[in-house]
Design an enzyme around this catalytic site. Structure first.
Site, mmCIF file in Angstrom:
data_model
loop_
_atom_site.group_PDB
_atom_site.id
_atom_site.type_symbol
_atom_site.label_atom_id
_atom_site.label_comp_id
_atom_site.label_asym_id
_atom_site.label_seq_id
_atom_site.Cartn_x
_atom_site.Cartn_y
_atom_site.Cartn_z
ATOM 1 N N HIS A 64 1.016 -1.157 -0.106
ATOM 2 C CA HIS A 64 -0.127 0.022 -0.026
ATOM 3 C C HIS A 64 0.945 1.395 -0.049
ATOM 4 O O HIS A 64 1.871 1.326 0.728
ATOM 5 C CB HIS A 64 -0.798 -0.177 1.354
ATOM 6 C CG HIS A 64 -1.711 1.145 1.375
ATOM 7 N ND1 HIS A 64 -1.572 2.005 2.686
ATOM 8 C CD2 HIS A 64 -2.806 1.921 0.775
ATOM 9 C CE1 HIS A 64 -2.207 3.059 2.321
ATOM 10 N NE2 HIS A 64 -3.187 2.976 1.506
ATOM 11 N N HIS A 115 2.816 10.869 -5.492
ATOM 12 C CA HIS A 115 3.080 11.262 -3.789
ATOM 13 C C HIS A 115 1.617 10.868 -3.580
ATOM 14 O O HIS A 115 0.550 10.546 -4.007
ATOM 15 C CB HIS A 115 3.336 12.654 -3.781
ATOM 16 C CG HIS A 115 2.299 13.603 -4.122
ATOM 17 N ND1 HIS A 115 1.635 14.628 -2.989
ATOM 18 C CD2 HIS A 115 1.541 13.989 -5.138
ATOM 19 C CE1 HIS A 115 0.575 15.315 -3.717
ATOM 20 N NE2 HIS A 115 0.523 15.064 -4.707
ATOM 21 N N ILE A 160 20.279 -10.274 34.778
ATOM 22 C CA ILE A 160 20.115 -11.292 33.677
ATOM 23 C C ILE A 160 18.362 -11.581 33.608
ATOM 24 O O ILE A 160 17.852 -11.547 34.411
ATOM 25 C CB ILE A 160 20.845 -12.710 34.221
ATOM 26 C CG1 ILE A 160 22.037 -12.265 34.576
ATOM 27 C CG2 ILE A 160 20.787 -13.617 33.040
ATOM 28 C CD1 ILE A 160 23.219 -11.729 33.609
#
Length: 1003
Positions: A311, A355, A757
């Site tokens: 698109h 555009h 961790i």
């Protein structure tokens, strides 16, 4: 002569590499600034470009693999914003990189330096291809070397014990200091006691990386030896990996390729290191390697395939302000997309431009777009490309578009030789190889053949932005374009930051409703206030300027807008016949029409755009019906079976709502479930939806065409039914999540490298028909990102496996939520049975180790006789936890009272307060039912937001409240005696007991 040329080329390239690695002072040109002087250099491994000084420190780099292209001269937009004589063109070059094709614009002090960098970079780019991604995983030596050099802070080529400890923390390894020191001393064998050189570090790394799960697996097939013979390897491949036609020659080839010990090679045996390398190679990947090539029937009608579609292909970012770039067509076509969109508008000097209309996106020439498409359309494969033309041009410039299409594409547009045999059927992808189909409007047959132009409906314009979303460039009275652009950019950035704070797995992080609320409440009001202040209290024309941006669609129907003098530019861009004074509404009383020229109409053959009226089948072929996502959703909800029947003969395109101004993507799965072929997505936007799309089309060699299931091509069924295909066997997926390897800290962790961790867990999600959508997850393993062990079995029943995607996600559990670590999405039909590694996308070494078994079943339960121990143990694990814990005790050498979380490493004691904090809505618990999911729109998500967090998650998925963590049975196929006689490295007693529990014997 050829040899001498080759030698000369090699010398030139090596000289370039040497200069680049030494570093070059260059000016980094930025938008709106004079530029920054930085030292740019190629790193030692030739994998990335770095620069200094930089506030980003280690992050100041561009990975070579992420570079799209290098262009010489002043070609980029940033260069062109500066005056013609500002820089010498021969000293300028631009590096386009990243998923959004960001530009790094550089200026050297002389032309020779620029040529050196351009030559060197083009050489590095020439060696990169998609196929390299798998090969990278075999470059463990290079990865270890790079890790060593990064840990060597002072650059003396040696690592002391403190540097090793810091490295382990960075690698997410949580080991007792005593064990680290013991391995360190074993590896430290040279005269320099107390430090490790690279060879010694490699030994240390191998000791640390010894995979207990793979070692047990090898022992179980080698009669307790530390290697596999040719016969034993063949037995493993046949029994566990379900491979057919395993020959001794094939096994010998594996040994020669993966075994590291020369002694083992001579004896034709595979040791633990070679076995580990083989299991981590592409041969034991989770995805079927045959699916890397086109393997489906490609001779069925076009409407029988899902087609990868883009698109607003030209946009590199959002829908309002981003740059339009012809390079985006090259990128998506090479990524496998086969339907691209081109929005055509009248441009200056009679040249049509591309555009996004009524926005501040930049404009590019239509001719450049067509040339780029022509160049890249068939590089990866020859299957047809559909060119979706959105025509907003005058007749004169339409003729120019038709002229360019004919000149540039030539014979690719000629479909006269395509013969389907049946005029009522569309041609196949095979018939259309090498062809470009123009999708657009066609003049009605009622017009005579001699009519050069005519009027056609504009109601089906697939990308026409709504009136209340239009930005009208009328800056004559108050605001300047820069002020408007600055305000909108600030607002978009705040929306993006807000989205990033949310869960990364939220498929609707930018819902239509959320955007409407944000824009409606702040855009118009804040813009007027800001501009009033800037103009010294003088009233500005914010409302006229913004065109009521962000108001709901229904507001546009309240009153018609009268065209003003400030709308001149808009009037020029509108093709004749377009009523500007009418409110934009697809349901308006007056049909909106545009004029179309014969030359452009004649190029449309099999892909005629028609209005999105009620779903009807009038017997004609070659129509493409376009829906916005909201209208398509209504059709799916109300007429799913009729929609599927229509899609058996015609093409349907679904595109994102105009309100997705951030270029977010909607969930494509519901539209695939009813057979919609062209589900158009914003390829420039990364995230969950594009990962689903990539997995969908990867199943057929990533050629952009995937054959729909036979049930979708003939006959019909209700995809929303609880049992949509009662006569067909179902698939039962039995998935053992065994362990993880080198799981990094989440990239956006608030504490970064300074954080603890990680505490990882794995979530598996099935995505397909609504009845198949569900998810399940393992328990949390505390403080271990390097080699966590879960040993848990998840079971799923899938009614339509051809439509199902399997999504593996790794999360870091946190007291206040969860952080996304990584994912991998695979089509169910691509899963390969046996022991497999699932590599997380975008992460070099991170993986999870799983065992996959797929059974056929007609009922709710799979027959136990298929695999009695497997099914019974899973059944016991889900319903008989107390008895199961008793069974576990029989096979543990040193069971520890009160432990319910088997883990390969020491588990630190937690206070009662910490334990309470850890029991949050995101913490996985055992013994719960799988979550069921369905397709939700924004309104549904809004309604579910008020539910308690322990009952519904962000997607509206109902979950059971969490319970205390319980143990599940281990399921490694290891005999009981192995647990007694297993030779293992020395380790802490407490850790050993934990590892014993994590590898308990299966019944």
């Amino acid at each position: 002569p050829k040899d001498s040329e080759f030698i000369l080329l090699c010398l030139t390239v090596e000289r370039c590499m040497s200069v680049m690695q030494s570093g070059t002072q260059m000016v980094k040109l930025k938008s709106g600034s004079k530029g920054l002087v930085r030292l740019f250099y190629l790193d030692e491994h030739r994998t990335c470009i770095r620069w200094r000084p930089s506030r980003k420190s280690e992050k100041a780099k561009i990975v070579i693999d992420s570079i799209y292209k290098v262009s010489e001269g002043r070609q980029s937009e940033i260069f062109q914003r500066h005056a013609e004589g500002s820089f010498e063109p021969s000293c300028c070059f631009t590096i386009y990189h990243g998923s959004h094709l960001e530009s790094l614009d550089l200026i050297t002090s002389n032309p020779e330096e620029a040529r050196t960098w351009v030559t060197g970079l083009k050489y590095l780019l020439a060696g990169i291809s998609d196929e390299d991604s798998l090969a990278k995983r075999q470059r463990t030596h290079d990865w270890v070397k790079q890790t060593f050099q990064e840990a060597d802070k002072n650059g003396d080529g040696l690592l002391n014990i403190e540097e090793i400890q810091q490295l382990l923390h960075k690698l997410n390894v949580s080991l007792p200091r005593r064990k680290v020191r013991q391995m360190f001393q074993e590896a430290d064998t040279d005269e320099n006691q107390g430090t490790l050189n690279f060879e010694e570090f490699s030994v240390f790394y191998k000791m640390m990386s010894l995979r207990r799960d793979l070692y047990l697996l090898l022992l179980s097939y080698s009669d307790k030896k530390d290697h596999l013979t040719v016969e034993e390897l063949a037995q493993f491949l046949r029994v566990e990996q379900k491979m057919n036609n395993v020959t001794p020659e094939y096994c010998l080839d594996i040994i020669q390729k993966f075994e590291v010990s020369e002694e083992n090679k001579k004896q034709n045996v595979l040791g633990i290191e070679g076995f580990t390398s083989f299991m981590r190679s592409p041969a034991c990947e989770v995805s079927n390697p045959l699916h890397g090539q086109v393997h489906q029937d490609m001779q069925q009608p076009l409407c029988h395939y899902f087609i990868a579609s883009s698109h607003n292909t030209y946009l590199s970012g959002d829908q309002l302000l981003s740059q339009s770039r012809a390079e985006m067509y090259a990128r998506v076509l090479q990524a496998g997309c086969r339907c691209v969109e081109v929005d055509c508008w009248d441009g200056p000097d009679g040249e049509p431009v591309v555009h996004h209309g009524y926005t501040l996106t930049s404009k590019i020439l239509f001719r450049d777009v067509a040339e780029t498409i022509n160049k890249y359309a068939f590089i990866k494969n020859e299957f047809p490309v559909i060119l979706s033309i959105e025509n907003h041009c005058s007749i004169q410039q339409q003729k120019k578009i038709a002229q360019y299409l004919k000149e540039i594409f030539g014979d690719k547009l000629d479909l006269s030789s395509v013969n389907t045999g049946d005029p009522r059927e569309l041609p196949s992808p095979q018939d259309l190889k090498g062809k470009i189909l123009v999708k657009g409007k066609k003049l009605p047959y009622s017009l005579g053949a001699d009519a050069e132009e005519g009027e056609v409906s504009e109601e089906d314009s697939a990308d026409e932005i709504e009136d209340d979303c239009k930005l009208k460039p009328c800056f004559s009275n108050g605001a300047t374009q820069h002020q408007v652009e600055s305000f909108i950019r600030t607002k978009l950035e705040s929306l993006l930051k807000e989205s990033q704070i949310r869960d990364k797995e939220d498929p609707d992080s930018f819902t239509v409703r959320a955007l409407l609320k944000a824009t409606h409440q702040s855009f118009s009001v804040n813009l007027r206030q800001n501009l009033d202040t800037k103009e010294g209290g003088k009233k500005s024309h914010g409302r006229s300027l913004m065109g009521n941006f962000g108001k709901h669609k229904k507001a546009a129907k309240a009153a018609a807008k009268a065209p003003s003098a400030s709308d001149d530019e808009e009037s020029q861009q509108h093709p004749p016949g377009k009523e500007l004074g009418q409110p934009h509404s697809r349901l308006g009383r007056r049909r909106k029409t545009v004029k179309l020229c014969r030359a452009l109409s004649d190029l449309v053959v099999y892909t005629n755009s028609v209005a999105a009226q009620d779903i009807v089948d009038d017997g004609s072929t070659g129509n493409v019906l376009s829906f916005s996502e909201t209208r398509a959703h209504q059709a799916v909800q109300q007429k799913a079976e009729q929609f599927m029947l229509y899609n058996q003969r015609q093409l349907t395109r679904v595109y994102p709502s105009a309100y997705r101004i951030d270029s977010s993507n909607f969930n494509p799965v519901p539209y695939w479930n009813v057979g919609c072929q062209l589900v158009a997505l914003n390829y420039q936007s990364e995230g969950r939806v594009m990962q689903l799309n990539e997995a969908k089309f990867r199943v057929n060699g990533n050629c952009g065409y995937v054959l729909k299931p036979q049930q979708m091509c003939k006959g019909t069924f209700n995809p929303y039914s609880a049992d949509p295909l009662p006569a067909c066997p179902k698939k039962q997926l039995i998935l053992k999540i065994i362990s993880g390897q080198q799981l990094p800290k989440p990239p956006d962790s608030m504490l970064g490298d300074r954080g603890e961790i990680i505490d990882p867990f794995v979530e598996v999600e099935i995505i397909g028909l609504p009845v198949d959508c569900c998810k399940d997850q393992t328990r949390v393993v505390d403080d271990n990102g390097f080699n966590p062990v879960w040993e848990e079995t998840l079971t799923f029943t899938i009614h339509m496996p051809e439509m199902a995607l399997v999504r593996f996600l790794v999360w870091d559990h946190d007291p206040i939520g969860r952080d996304f670590v990584g994912q991998r999405t695979v089509a169910f039909s691509s899963l390969v049975p046996g022991y497999r590694h699932v590599y997380l996308e975008g992460l070099t070494e991170a993986s999870i180790f799983v065992h996959i078994m797929i059974n056929e079943t007609y009922g709710k339960w799979s027959p136990l006789i298929l695999n009695p121990s497997y099914t019974i143990m899973h059944f016991l694990g889900a319903t008989k936890s107390k008895q199961l814990m008793g069974l576990r005790g029989l096979f543990s050498r040193a069971p520890k009272a009160g432990t319910a979380e088997p883990s390969g490493h020491h588990v630190r004691k937690r206070s009662i307060g910490e334990r309470i904090l850890r029991r949050t809505a995101s913490a996985p618990a055992k013994g719960r039912k799988k979550s069921k999911m369905g397709f939700l729109e924004a309104a549904d998500i809004r309604d579910s937001a008020s539910e308690p967090t322990d009952l519904k998650d962000k997607e509206g998925v109902v979950r059971r409240p969490n319970r205390t963590l319980q143990a599940r049975p281990a399921s490694m196929p290891v005999d009981r005696f192995l647990m007694v006689e297993l030779p293992c490295p020395a380790e802490d007693t407490a850790q050993e007991a934990k590892e014993e529990e994590s590898t308990s014997v299966q019944m």
